[in-house]
Scaffold this motif. Structure first.
Motif, PDB file in Angstrom:
ATOM      1  N   LYS A   1       0.824  -1.205   0.000  1.00 29.99           N
ATOM      2  CA  LYS A   1       0.000   0.000   0.000  1.00 29.99           C
ATOM      3  C   LYS A   1       0.864   1.263   0.000  1.00 29.99           C
ATOM      4  O   LYS A   1       0.496   2.288  -0.565  1.00 29.99           O
ATOM      5  N   THR A   2       2.036   1.204   0.618  1.00 24.90           N
ATOM      6  CA  THR A   2       2.902   2.382   0.652  1.00 24.90           C
ATOM      7  C   THR A   2       3.693   2.533  -0.639  1.00 24.90           C
ATOM      8  O   THR A   2       4.056   3.644  -1.005  1.00 24.90           O
ATOM      9  N   LYS A   3       3.969   1.403  -1.321  1.00 29.10           N
ATOM     10  CA  LYS A   3       4.793   1.470  -2.517  1.00 29.10           C
ATOM     11  C   LYS A   3       3.985   1.685  -3.800  1.00 29.10           C
ATOM     12  O   LYS A   3       4.461   2.320  -4.733  1.00 29.10           O
ATOM     13  N   TYR A   4       2.747   1.160  -3.837  1.00 29.75           N
ATOM     14  CA  TYR A   4       1.910   1.241  -5.043  1.00 29.75           C
ATOM     15  C   TYR A   4       0.579   1.897  -4.719  1.00 29.75           C
ATOM     16  O   TYR A   4       0.049   1.754  -3.634  1.00 29.75           O
ATOM     17  N   THR A   5       0.016   2.604  -5.714  1.00 28.12           N
ATOM     18  CA  THR A   5      -1.196   3.374  -5.459  1.00 28.12           C
ATOM     19  C   THR A   5      -2.481   2.645  -5.831  1.00 28.12           C
ATOM     20  O   THR A   5      -3.538   2.983  -5.328  1.00 28.12           O
ATOM     21  N   ASN A   6      -2.411   1.650  -6.729  1.00 23.56           N
ATOM     22  CA  ASN A   6      -3.651   0.970  -7.120  1.00 23.56           C
ATOM     23  C   ASN A   6      -3.473  -0.550  -7.072  1.00 23.56           C
ATOM     24  O   ASN A   6      -2.362  -1.063  -6.963  1.00 23.56           O
ATOM     25  N   ASP A   7      -4.586  -1.262  -7.173  1.00 24.13           N
ATOM     26  CA  ASP A   7      -4.573  -2.720  -7.038  1.00 24.13           C
ATOM     27  C   ASP A   7      -3.865  -3.414  -8.207  1.00 24.13           C
ATOM     28  O   ASP A   7      -3.252  -4.459  -8.029  1.00 24.13           O
TER      29      ASP A   7
ATOM     30  N   ASP B   1      -1.214  -2.397  -9.937  1.00 23.29           N
ATOM     31  CA  ASP B   1       0.236  -2.365  -9.717  1.00 23.29           C
ATOM     32  C   ASP B   1       0.649  -3.321  -8.600  1.00 23.29           C
ATOM     33  O   ASP B   1       1.671  -3.998  -8.695  1.00 23.29           O
ATOM     34  N   ARG B   2      -0.157  -3.394  -7.547  1.00 25.53           N
ATOM     35  CA  ARG B   2       0.137  -4.319  -6.449  1.00 25.53           C
ATOM     36  C   ARG B   2       0.093  -5.766  -6.930  1.00 25.53           C
ATOM     37  O   ARG B   2       0.964  -6.574  -6.612  1.00 25.53           O
TER      38      ARG B   2
END
Length: 75
Positions: free
Chosen positions: A53-59, A61-62
């Motif tokens: 959650k801290t490194k990527y902004t959307n699902d 990318d995660r």
């Protein structure tokens, strides 16, 4: 209606079981509950931050990051 009767029976079962306990068994339950609280809440807050959650902004990318980590062999 049958669900409520079943839930009431379950509640009475647990109430009667915990009401008839010895004092030492209540202390054991307190220790168990305290240990579970420490394991699931305190340790998660301080030692397991939400990295994705801290490194990527959307699902998307995660999800891409997790798939990449799972499918790429370590070198």
């Amino acid at each position: 209606m049958k669900l409520l009767v079943t839930l009431k029976k379950i509640g009475v079962f647990y109430y009667e079981g915990f009401a008839g306990q010895k004092s030492w068994s209540r202390q054991v339950w307190l220790i168990i509950i305290l240990k579970l609280f420490i394991m699931f809440f305190v340790l998660k807050l301080f030692f397991f931050p939400n990295f994705l959650k801290t490194k990527y902004t959307n699902d998307k990318d995660r999800g891409d990051y997790v798939i990449e980590q799972l499918t790429n062999p370590k070198k």
